[in-house]
Design a protein around this motif. Structure first.
Motif, PDB file in Angstrom:
ATOM      1  N   ASP A  57       1.016  -1.093   0.112  1.00 19.09           N
ATOM      2  CA  ASP A  57       0.284  -0.007   0.057  1.00 19.09           C
ATOM      3  C   ASP A  57       0.884   1.291  -0.181  1.00 19.09           C
ATOM      4  OD1 ASP A  57      -2.310  -1.491   0.107  1.00 19.09           O
ATOM      5  OD2 ASP A  57      -2.577  -1.471   2.199  1.00 19.09           O
ATOM      6  N   PHE A  58       1.895   1.168   0.780  1.00 14.85           N
ATOM      7  CA  PHE A  58       3.020   2.445   0.972  1.00 14.85           C
ATOM      8  C   PHE A  58       3.595   2.534  -0.538  1.00 14.85           C
ATOM      9  CE2 PHE A  58       7.008   4.239   1.481  1.00 14.85           C
ATOM     10  CZ  PHE A  58       6.762   5.543   2.010  1.00 14.85           C
ATOM     11  N   GLN A  59       3.884   1.421  -1.217  1.00 14.82           N
ATOM     12  CA  GLN A  59       4.446   1.614  -2.483  1.00 14.82           C
ATOM     13  C   GLN A  59       3.555   2.151  -3.569  1.00 14.82           C
ATOM     14  OE1 GLN A  59       7.840   1.507  -1.881  1.00 14.82           O
ATOM     15  NE2 GLN A  59       8.100   0.227  -3.947  1.00 14.82           N
ATOM     16  N   ARG A  60       2.373   1.739  -3.501  1.00 12.75           N
ATOM     17  CA  ARG A  60       1.421   2.180  -4.322  1.00 12.75           C
ATOM     18  C   ARG A  60       1.038   3.963  -4.170  1.00 12.75           C
ATOM     19  NH1 ARG A  60      -1.163  -1.989  -4.438  1.00 12.75           N
ATOM     20  NH2 ARG A  60      -2.211  -1.980  -2.289  1.00 12.75           N
ATOM     21  N   LEU A  61       0.977   4.285  -2.763  1.00 13.71           N
ATOM     22  CA  LEU A  61       0.897   5.364  -2.515  1.00 13.71           C
ATOM     23  C   LEU A  61       1.803   6.302  -3.211  1.00 13.71           C
ATOM     24  CD1 LEU A  61      -0.718   7.935  -0.949  1.00 13.71           C
ATOM     25  CD2 LEU A  61       0.834   7.423   0.793  1.00 13.71           C
ATOM     26  N   VAL A  62       3.197   5.988  -2.988  1.00 13.71           N
ATOM     27  CA  VAL A  62       4.249   6.762  -3.361  1.00 13.71           C
ATOM     28  C   VAL A  62       4.365   6.704  -5.142  1.00 13.71           C
ATOM     29  CG1 VAL A  62       6.854   6.639  -3.727  1.00 13.71           C
ATOM     30  CG2 VAL A  62       5.803   6.212  -1.643  1.00 13.71           C
ATOM     31  N   ARG A  63       4.008   5.488  -5.671  1.00  9.45           N
ATOM     32  CA  ARG A  63       3.917   5.496  -7.228  1.00  9.45           C
ATOM     33  C   ARG A  63       2.813   6.178  -7.706  1.00  9.45           C
ATOM     34  NH1 ARG A  63       5.078   0.011  -6.299  1.00  9.45           N
ATOM     35  NH2 ARG A  63       2.632  -0.668  -6.963  1.00  9.45           N
ATOM     36  N   THR A  64       1.794   6.261  -7.094  1.00  8.35           N
ATOM     37  CA  THR A  64       0.528   6.878  -7.980  1.00  8.35           C
ATOM     38  C   THR A  64       0.505   8.373  -7.488  1.00  8.35           C
ATOM     39  OG1 THR A  64      -0.813   6.440  -5.995  1.00  8.35           O
ATOM     40  CG2 THR A  64      -0.619   5.031  -7.784  1.00  8.35           C
ATOM     41  N   THR A  65       1.420   8.891  -6.650  1.00 12.45           N
ATOM     42  CA  THR A  65       1.598  10.379  -6.264  1.00 12.45           C
ATOM     43  C   THR A  65       2.757  11.232  -6.739  1.00 12.45           C
ATOM     44  OG1 THR A  65       0.402   9.941  -4.105  1.00 12.45           O
ATOM     45  CG2 THR A  65       1.190  11.919  -4.373  1.00 12.45           C
ATOM     46  N   PRO A  66       2.679  11.592  -7.893  1.00 13.65           N
ATOM     47  CA  PRO A  66       3.712  12.572  -8.540  1.00 13.65           C
ATOM     48  C   PRO A  66       4.734  13.089  -7.637  1.00 13.65           C
ATOM     49  CG  PRO A  66       1.947  12.743  -9.792  1.00 13.65           C
ATOM     50  CD  PRO A  66       1.405  12.145  -8.486  1.00 13.65           C
ATOM     51  N   ALA A  67       4.237  13.872  -6.668  1.00 10.41           N
ATOM     52  CA  ALA A  67       5.262  14.875  -5.551  1.00 10.41           C
ATOM     53  C   ALA A  67       5.965  13.737  -4.799  1.00 10.41           C
ATOM     54  CB  ALA A  67       4.214  15.746  -4.604  1.00 10.41           C
ATOM     55  N   LEU A  68       5.290  12.556  -4.216  1.00  6.85           N
ATOM     56  CA  LEU A  68       5.857  11.557  -3.414  1.00  6.85           C
ATOM     57  C   LEU A  68       6.901  10.886  -4.230  1.00  6.85           C
ATOM     58  CD1 LEU A  68       3.027  10.370  -1.393  1.00  6.85           C
ATOM     59  CD2 LEU A  68       5.060  11.797  -0.418  1.00  6.85           C
ATOM     60  N   ARG A  69       6.649  10.266  -5.704  1.00 10.25           N
ATOM     61  CA  ARG A  69       7.476   9.624  -6.204  1.00 10.25           C
ATOM     62  C   ARG A  69       8.799  10.483  -6.523  1.00 10.25           C
ATOM     63  NH1 ARG A  69       4.023   8.432  -9.928  1.00 10.25           N
ATOM     64  NH2 ARG A  69       4.598  10.176 -11.311  1.00 10.25           N
ATOM     65  N   ALA A  70       8.728  11.852  -6.999  1.00 14.23           N
ATOM     66  CA  ALA A  70       9.625  12.375  -7.395  1.00 14.23           C
ATOM     67  C   ALA A  70      10.686  12.997  -5.795  1.00 14.23           C
ATOM     68  CB  ALA A  70       9.253  14.152  -7.868  1.00 14.23           C
ATOM     69  N   TYR A  71       9.895  13.088  -4.777  1.00 14.44           N
ATOM     70  CA  TYR A  71      10.664  13.226  -3.492  1.00 14.44           C
ATOM     71  C   TYR A  71      11.569  12.091  -2.935  1.00 14.44           C
ATOM     72  CZ  TYR A  71      11.743  14.575   1.430  1.00 14.44           C
ATOM     73  OH  TYR A  71      12.316  14.812   2.335  1.00 14.44           O
ATOM     74  N   ALA A  72      10.865  10.990  -3.260  1.00  6.80           N
ATOM     75  CA  ALA A  72      11.500   9.775  -2.860  1.00  6.80           C
ATOM     76  C   ALA A  72      12.567   9.434  -3.895  1.00  6.80           C
ATOM     77  CB  ALA A  72      10.458   8.392  -3.035  1.00  6.80           C
ATOM     78  N   HIS A  73      12.670   9.723  -5.197  1.00  8.22           N
ATOM     79  CA  HIS A  73      13.697   9.346  -6.109  1.00  8.22           C
ATOM     80  C   HIS A  73      14.920  10.616  -5.813  1.00  8.22           C
ATOM     81  CE1 HIS A  73      15.873   9.722  -9.578  1.00  8.22           C
ATOM     82  NE2 HIS A  73      15.868   8.374  -9.719  1.00  8.22           N
ATOM     83  N   GLY A  74      14.512  11.608  -5.459  1.00  8.70           N
ATOM     84  CA  GLY A  74      15.576  12.652  -5.216  1.00  8.70           C
ATOM     85  C   GLY A  74      16.266  12.467  -4.127  1.00  8.70           C
ATOM     86  N   MET A  75      15.454  11.936  -2.830  1.00  8.62           N
ATOM     87  CA  MET A  75      15.977  11.601  -1.635  1.00  8.62           C
ATOM     88  C   MET A  75      17.054  10.571  -1.759  1.00  8.62           C
ATOM     89  SD  MET A  75      14.259  10.406   1.810  1.00  8.62           S
ATOM     90  CE  MET A  75      13.803   8.668   1.295  1.00  8.62           C
ATOM     91  N   TRP A  76      16.757   9.554  -2.473  1.00  7.41           N
ATOM     92  CA  TRP A  76      17.438   8.203  -2.608  1.00  7.41           C
ATOM     93  C   TRP A  76      18.743   8.550  -3.446  1.00  7.41           C
ATOM     94  CZ3 TRP A  76      18.342   4.076  -0.465  1.00  7.41           C
ATOM     95  CH2 TRP A  76      19.045   2.940  -1.241  1.00  7.41           C
TER      96      TRP A  76
END
Length: 192
Positions: free
Chosen positions: A108-127
């Motif tokens: 569910d967490f992965q789905r939330l991140v993948r389907t929310t552009p702001a979270l996907r971009a933040y997670a990628h940048g952070m990593w």
């Protein structure tokens, strides 16, 4: 290990309370439909306090940055004799995927991140912020000069590989294929 004082324990408790409130609300209603004031109210803190602990709304979901970098660098530095850097990184990502996948909210967490552009971009940048530190450790391990492009490339490709691995149903096979490519290179006549 030094024991935390009362003030430090209280700060950690407040931080955890805020992060837990955010996660509960985001998982229930989605990232875009929850405001920071609502999160602060749920955690029983002010919005100012929330932002003292987390610099942005996106950061509420990602609070293991330092631990992740430390673990990544340790994997390279402390790998057993004879184990390649790429193999050590592969094993680390496989273990991380297994550990996260065992958590009941992981999908569910992965789905939330993948389907929310702001979270996907933040997670990628952070990593990807770990790239320079990882490249420096790789260079030190192989005796290459700081700034060596091969070390930078390996660090970047290895970090990018995590999303490829985590997004696959058979994460171990994906890790074998991706890190096999990093370890042995690509041949134009390779068959799948």
């Amino acid at each position: 290990m030094t024991e935390l004082g009362r003030r430090e324990r209280k700060k950690l408790q407040t931080r955890r309370s805020i992060a837990d409130a955010a996660l509960d609300l985001f998982m229930a209603r989605g990232f875009d439909d929850v405001g920071v004031k609502e999160i602060a109210d749920r955690a029983d803190v002010s919005v100012t306090t929330l932002f003292k602990h987390f610099p942005s709304k996106e950061s509420l979901l990602f609070d293991e940055d330092e631990e992740q970098e430390s673990a990544l660098l340790g994997v390279v530095r402390e790998r057993p004799a004879g184990k390649s850097i790429t193999q050590a990184l592969r094993d680390h990502f496989v273990e991380a995927a297994k550990g996260h996948a065992d958590h009941p909210m992981f999908d569910d967490f992965q789905r939330l991140v993948r389907t929310t552009p702001a979270l996907r971009a933040y997670a990628h940048g952070m990593w990807m912020r770990h790239q320079d530190a990882l490249a420096r450790v790789i260079a030190a391990e192989i005796g290459a000069p700081d700034g060596d492009v091969r070390c930078a490339a390996l660090a970047r490709f290895a970090l990018e590989a995590r999303d490829l691995i985590f997004d696959r149903p058979d994460r171990e096979r994906a890790a074998d294929e991706v890190f096999g490519l990093l370890e042995h290179g690509w041949s134009a006549d390779q068959q799948s």
